[in-house]
Design an enzyme around this catalytic site. Structure first.
Site, mmCIF file in Angstrom:
data_model
loop_
_atom_site.group_PDB
_atom_site.id
_atom_site.type_symbol
_atom_site.label_atom_id
_atom_site.label_comp_id
_atom_site.label_asym_id
_atom_site.label_seq_id
_atom_site.Cartn_x
_atom_site.Cartn_y
_atom_site.Cartn_z
ATOM 1 N N ARG A 19 0.657 -1.136 0.165
ATOM 2 C CA ARG A 19 0.205 0.030 0.118
ATOM 3 C C ARG A 19 0.611 1.403 0.001
ATOM 4 O O ARG A 19 0.152 2.137 0.510
ATOM 5 C CB ARG A 19 -0.734 -0.071 1.577
ATOM 6 C CG ARG A 19 -1.772 -1.074 0.955
ATOM 7 C CD ARG A 19 -3.237 -1.165 2.548
ATOM 8 N NE ARG A 19 -2.257 -1.694 3.487
ATOM 9 C CZ ARG A 19 -1.988 -0.992 4.497
ATOM 10 N NH1 ARG A 19 -3.707 -0.492 5.306
ATOM 11 N NH2 ARG A 19 -1.772 -1.358 5.920
ATOM 12 N N GLU A 20 1.976 1.131 -0.880
ATOM 13 C CA GLU A 20 2.790 2.477 -0.732
ATOM 14 C C GLU A 20 2.217 3.725 -1.277
ATOM 15 O O GLU A 20 2.231 4.650 -1.203
ATOM 16 C CB GLU A 20 4.323 2.526 -1.627
ATOM 17 C CG GLU A 20 4.853 0.959 -1.075
ATOM 18 C CD GLU A 20 4.268 -0.385 -1.254
ATOM 19 O OE1 GLU A 20 5.052 -1.588 -1.180
ATOM 20 O OE2 GLU A 20 3.183 -0.644 -2.261
ATOM 21 N N LYS A 121 -20.656 2.313 -6.975
ATOM 22 C CA LYS A 121 -19.991 1.381 -7.470
ATOM 23 C C LYS A 121 -19.684 1.080 -8.903
ATOM 24 O O LYS A 121 -20.150 1.188 -9.551
ATOM 25 C CB LYS A 121 -20.880 -0.395 -6.611
ATOM 26 C CG LYS A 121 -21.308 -0.334 -5.450
ATOM 27 C CD LYS A 121 -19.058 -0.333 -4.800
ATOM 28 C CE LYS A 121 -19.673 -0.578 -2.748
ATOM 29 N NZ LYS A 121 -20.078 -1.153 -2.372
ATOM 30 N N ILE A 447 -23.945 5.077 12.412
ATOM 31 C CA ILE A 447 -24.048 3.735 11.518
ATOM 32 C C ILE A 447 -23.160 2.245 11.791
ATOM 33 O O ILE A 447 -23.481 1.600 11.847
ATOM 34 C CB ILE A 447 -23.577 4.152 9.900
ATOM 35 C CG1 ILE A 447 -24.723 5.267 9.429
ATOM 36 C CG2 ILE A 447 -22.693 2.523 9.402
ATOM 37 C CD1 ILE A 447 -25.599 5.202 9.042
ATOM 38 N N SER A 449 -18.716 2.549 12.914
ATOM 39 C CA SER A 449 -18.239 2.577 13.570
ATOM 40 C C SER A 449 -17.416 4.249 13.893
ATOM 41 O O SER A 449 -18.482 4.906 13.482
ATOM 42 C CB SER A 449 -17.066 2.015 12.729
ATOM 43 O OG SER A 449 -17.008 2.669 11.404
ATOM 44 N N ARG A 531 -8.174 3.760 0.031
ATOM 45 C CA ARG A 531 -8.860 3.184 0.928
ATOM 46 C C ARG A 531 -8.584 1.869 0.384
ATOM 47 O O ARG A 531 -8.779 1.274 -0.728
ATOM 48 C CB ARG A 531 -10.705 3.630 1.139
ATOM 49 C CG ARG A 531 -11.190 2.604 1.769
ATOM 50 C CD ARG A 531 -11.048 2.923 3.508
ATOM 51 N NE ARG A 531 -11.420 2.161 4.244
ATOM 52 C CZ ARG A 531 -11.569 0.621 4.830
ATOM 53 N NH1 ARG A 531 -10.890 0.220 5.222
ATOM 54 N NH2 ARG A 531 -12.487 -0.196 5.398
ATOM 55 N N TRP A 577 -17.909 -8.945 -0.154
ATOM 56 C CA TRP A 577 -16.516 -8.717 0.479
ATOM 57 C C TRP A 577 -15.284 -9.334 0.801
ATOM 58 O O TRP A 577 -14.348 -9.545 1.407
ATOM 59 C CB TRP A 577 -16.463 -7.278 1.720
ATOM 60 C CG TRP A 577 -17.533 -5.965 0.770
ATOM 61 C CD1 TRP A 577 -18.066 -5.767 0.014
ATOM 62 C CD2 TRP A 577 -18.381 -4.816 1.655
ATOM 63 N NE1 TRP A 577 -18.523 -4.331 -0.212
ATOM 64 C CE2 TRP A 577 -18.506 -3.684 0.921
ATOM 65 C CE3 TRP A 577 -17.923 -4.940 3.158
ATOM 66 C CZ2 TRP A 577 -19.128 -3.184 1.006
ATOM 67 C CZ3 TRP A 577 -18.579 -3.665 3.189
ATOM 68 C CH2 TRP A 577 -19.275 -2.506 2.295
ATOM 69 N N HIS A 710 -17.356 9.832 3.899
ATOM 70 C CA HIS A 710 -16.002 9.820 2.362
ATOM 71 C C HIS A 710 -15.247 11.009 2.098
ATOM 72 O O HIS A 710 -13.850 10.685 0.952
ATOM 73 C CB HIS A 710 -16.349 8.729 1.017
ATOM 74 C CG HIS A 710 -17.024 7.554 1.192
ATOM 75 N ND1 HIS A 710 -18.264 7.700 2.014
ATOM 76 C CD2 HIS A 710 -16.597 6.250 1.964
ATOM 77 C CE1 HIS A 710 -18.979 6.211 2.646
ATOM 78 N NE2 HIS A 710 -17.573 6.060 2.344
ATOM 79 N N CYS A 742 -22.573 6.585 6.937
ATOM 80 C CA CYS A 742 -21.349 4.832 6.504
ATOM 81 C C CYS A 742 -21.096 5.268 7.902
ATOM 82 O O CYS A 742 -21.034 6.156 8.881
ATOM 83 C CB CYS A 742 -20.277 4.760 5.610
ATOM 84 S SG CYS A 742 -20.168 3.677 4.875
#
Length: 772
Positions: A19-20, A121, A447, A449, A531, A577, A710, A742
């Site tokens: 994930r650089e 999506k 939602i 978290s 992400r 997922w 987001h 979200c």
């Protein structure tokens, strides 16, 4: 004509093996690195990708290596290159008239008064793209030279690569009408205006050294867009007549993955003045021979770009041999789609069971499969007989392995009856919940978290490494839950959450606790922008050996007189997922997961939890692209959710959450879920979904999101109040909830607290209006 290679891939993961790119981009956003430093890191990643693909067997100079890099999203890249950003971003052009990195990131994330582009999506995947906004005011012009610069960069490094762009039909078909245009405007009607800029863009690629260009046209396989097959095919006919006739252009490969190319589009593209056509033969079948194919390369997508199973190479080679019967000038091996949907390398997963690893193929292994099959096309089947036999042996070993089939699990799903999918009478549920819960008008909630801070990630890592013991880690999590509960009390939120500090991911957390799953260490896949997620591997029959969330929910509830929601991820989203087994129908697997969640809900109820949220943000995502397949999907997907929730008591309020799900497309299915309350993304579209909810007569509680989580922007009280007021004006106010779009996992605490204070203030203002 420059020869096309015997094998190629349609794209490759661009986030970096570790994930650089994510880290570099986020450092730049945080002001810790300059644009030049970010550009340098990106150039190093692109160079490393080219070298890696060459080492795996793709040619350095034959255009078999795709140039598919993106800082954020490939559709946004086209919007920038075509100058097609909305009016609100036009002041971000540089002195030379071009859009730079700041404009790209502003359009993606939003800054200040610059609200970001809507995000949704990409076909039936978990990848999100930025939706172009097109209207009569959109003035197309070549506004970025990044595509050509990357081709020239590769040339300087000794590579002739194939730049990958979203094709003109797909770009316009995926666009929405701009605010200036109105909702009835049809972006596809701007085709004639955008094609000259594509011609100019192709000329710049040729001048930079590209022999071939790949134009991705997955819109031509989809029946989930607001355009008919015939209309899309006609647009493709016109587009490729113009592009094919351009004087200074690379040779054109049109790629149509993700499903079966429509019959109309197949005939059009076979006859079009292009040089190559790539089709998906993993989610589609061989079409009939068509006029014009004898002058073209047919890239047969027999290596699945979207799953991680090693697959049946012998069957793939059979498809290649059958493809030769269509009469194309050349058949080449390809992946079905870009490999951006799978992780980099199985070799990075040393902690996985060795037997399981032998069944897997990530991006690098799929490149190797393409190379093997291409060698077979050139040298004959006997030349690759050992490779085919090894893949067949792996399939047989997988089928016979313990845990792949568990008799007790299968007996339970086989015994299900219609009553297991039905909840109690809705009127009785509403009455019992109203009496039991005592909630105010327009209840506020989140939602699930709360921000995953550096302290949380460090504690989780230390526990995983054995640097802190179970007791110390549990104590840390309890302190974090207590802090989140206290914060929500301070903010005066009505229905609380425990914050999910113990969860690394909304699917992986459950995968680690359910039988039949495995998880990876480095299996990162881009979801949107910076992400990335690590999809779990669902390899066997699924069951729940023990409660998964009860102790955390029970502890959180003990800290408050208000209701604390139990938080679960739904069966469809767990499948969507994860990388799911391909040896049985998805419906069977979904019911296995549904039963495990049903048991969890019963245990939450017994622990005193009266509101339980079962998230299904991926319900729309898995909807098949072909209309004939959609009814069966909606039947089993809705059924698995109902199986999970139908055992709940009448007084237990079941919530669900959907994000970026195009509510209107699956409204009947969402109604059929029979959840008591559904929260849904609405902020980026400024509440447009509310009209769909109203027009459908949606009978359940609904929380249209008023804060786009987001984006790093903090929405004002007025901004959130406008969306909430729109909901109250359109819907019975007794049904409306106030919530963000979200979960808040990716946000920081400062912006979270300010945004939630504004949300609560906005809600109180609207409540006052209702009372008046």
């Amino acid at each position: 004509m420059t020869a096309f290679p015997a094998g190629t891939i349609l794209g490759y993961p661009r986030i970096g093996r570790r994930r650089e790119l994510k880290r570099a981009v986020e450092a730049h956003w945080a002001g810790k690195s300059s644009a030049d430093e970010l550009e340098s890191t990106a150039a190093e990643l692109r160079a490393a990708t080219r070298r890696r693909l060459a080492d795996l067997g793709l040619g350095r100079t034959d255009s078999s290596i795709p140039e598919s890099f993106s800082y954020y999203d490939q559709v946004l890249d086209l919007s920038v290159a075509l100058g097609a950003l909305p009016t609100r971003f036009q002041n971000l052009r540089g002195a030379d008239g071009s859009f730079g990195l700041d404009a790209l990131f502003t359009a993606a994330r939003g800054v200040g008064e610059h609200a970001p582009l809507e995000m949704t999506k990409w076909f039936d995947t978990n990848y999100h793209y930025l939706v172009p906004e097109i209207g009569p005011e959109t003035a197309f012009s070549l506004s970025s030279g990044r595509f050509a610069q990357q081709v020239a960069e590769a040339r300087a490094d000794g590579f002739t690569t194939r730049p990958v762009l979203v094709g003109p039909v797909t770009f316009l078909a995926l666009a929405k009408a701009s605010d200036e245009a109105g909702s009835d405007y049809r972006p596809l009607d701007r085709l004639e205006d955008v094609l000259p800029v594509y011609v100019e863009l192709l000329a710049s690629l040729r001048a930079a050294g590209a022999d071939w260009v790949q134009l991705d046209e997955p819109a031509l396989v989809s029946q989930s867009l607001p355009y008919a097959d015939a209309e899309l095919a006609a647009a493709a006919e016109r587009a490729y007549a113009v592009l094919g006739a351009a004087a200074d252009r690379p040779q054109i490969l049109v790629a149509a993955g993700y499903a079966q190319l429509s019959a109309q589009a197949w005939s059009v593209l076979a006859a079009a003045p292009i040089e190559a056509l790539a089709i998906d033969l993993t989610r589609g079948s061989l079409p009939a021979s068509a006029s014009g194919l004898d002058s073209k390369v047919l890239v047969a997508g027999v290596v699945d770009g979207r799953n991680i199973w090693r697959g049946d190479l012998a069957a793939a080679f059979d498809k290649l041999e059958a493809a030769r019967g269509l009469g194309a000038a050349q058949v080449s091996v390809g992946t079905s789609t870009s490999l951006q949907h799978v992780p980099h390398d199985v070799a990075d997963e040393a902690q996985l069971d060795e037997r399981l690893r032998s069944w897997l193929a990530f991006a690098d292994q799929k490149v190797e499969q393409v190379v093997v099959l291409a060698r077979g096309l050139v040298d004959g089947r006997e030349a690759i007989a050992a490779d085919l036999e090894a893949a067949t042996a792996a399939l047989a070993d997988r089928a016979a392995a313990p845990g792949v089939r568990v008799d007790a699990v299968r007996a339970r799903t086989a015994s299900l009856a219609a009553a297991d999918f039905e909840r109690g009478n809705e009127e009785e549920r509403v009455a019992e919940q109203t009496a039991a819960l005592g909630l105010p008008v327009l209840p506020t909630t989140t939602i699930g978290s709360f921000p995953q801070t550096g302290d949380i990630r460090r504690a989780r890592a230390a526990h995983a490494k054995g640097e802190i013991d179970d007791a110390a880690y549990e104590g840390f999590l309890r302190e974090e839950i207590s802090r989140v509960i206290d914060l929500q009390h301070d903010l005066d939120i009505d229905v609380l959450v425990h914050g999910e500090a113990e969860r690394n991911d909304m699917v992986q957390y459950f995968a680690e606790l359910l039988d039949g799953f495995a998880v990876t260490q480095n299996g990162w896949v881009q979801s949107y922008g910076s992400r990335a997620t690590r999809p779990s591997i669902l390899w066997g029959d699924v069951s729940r050996p023990a409660p998964m969330t009860v102790r955390w929910a029970e502890y959180a509830q003990s800290l408050s007189q208000k209701h604390v929601k139990g938080m679960l991820t739904g069966p469809v989203t767990i499948l969507a997922w994860s990388f799911v087994r391909d040896d049985q129908p998805l419906a069977e697997t979904a019911n296995q997961v549904g039963l495990a969640l049903r048991d969890e809900i019963a245990d939450l109820e017994n622990a005193g939890i009266q509101i339980i949220q079962v998230d299904e943000p991926a319900l729309r995502e898995l909807l098949p692209l072909k209309a004939d397949d959609q009814a069966a999907y909606l039947d089993w997907s809705v059924g698995s959710f109902r199986l999970a929730t139908a055992g709940a008591r009448n007084a237990t309020q079941i919530h669900t959450h959907l994000c970026y799900s195009e509510f209107s497309v699956v409204i009947d299915a969402i109604t059929a879920l029979d959840a008591d309350v559904t929260s849904i993304e609405a902020a980026r579209s400024r509440g447009d979904v509310i009209d769909d909810i109203r027009d459908s007569g949606f009978p359940h509680g609904v929380g249209p999101g008023v804060w786009d989580i987001h984006s790093p922007r903090v929405p004002s009280v007025d901004e959130q109040q406008a969306i909430l007021q729109r909901a109250v004006d359109a819907l019975p106010h007794q049904l409306v909830w106030a919530n963000p779009d979200c979960g808040l996992k990716t946000r920081g605490y400062d912006e979270t607290v300010e945004s939630l204070r504004n949300l609560v203030a906005a809600t109180k203002n609207v409540r006052a209006g209702i009372s008046a």
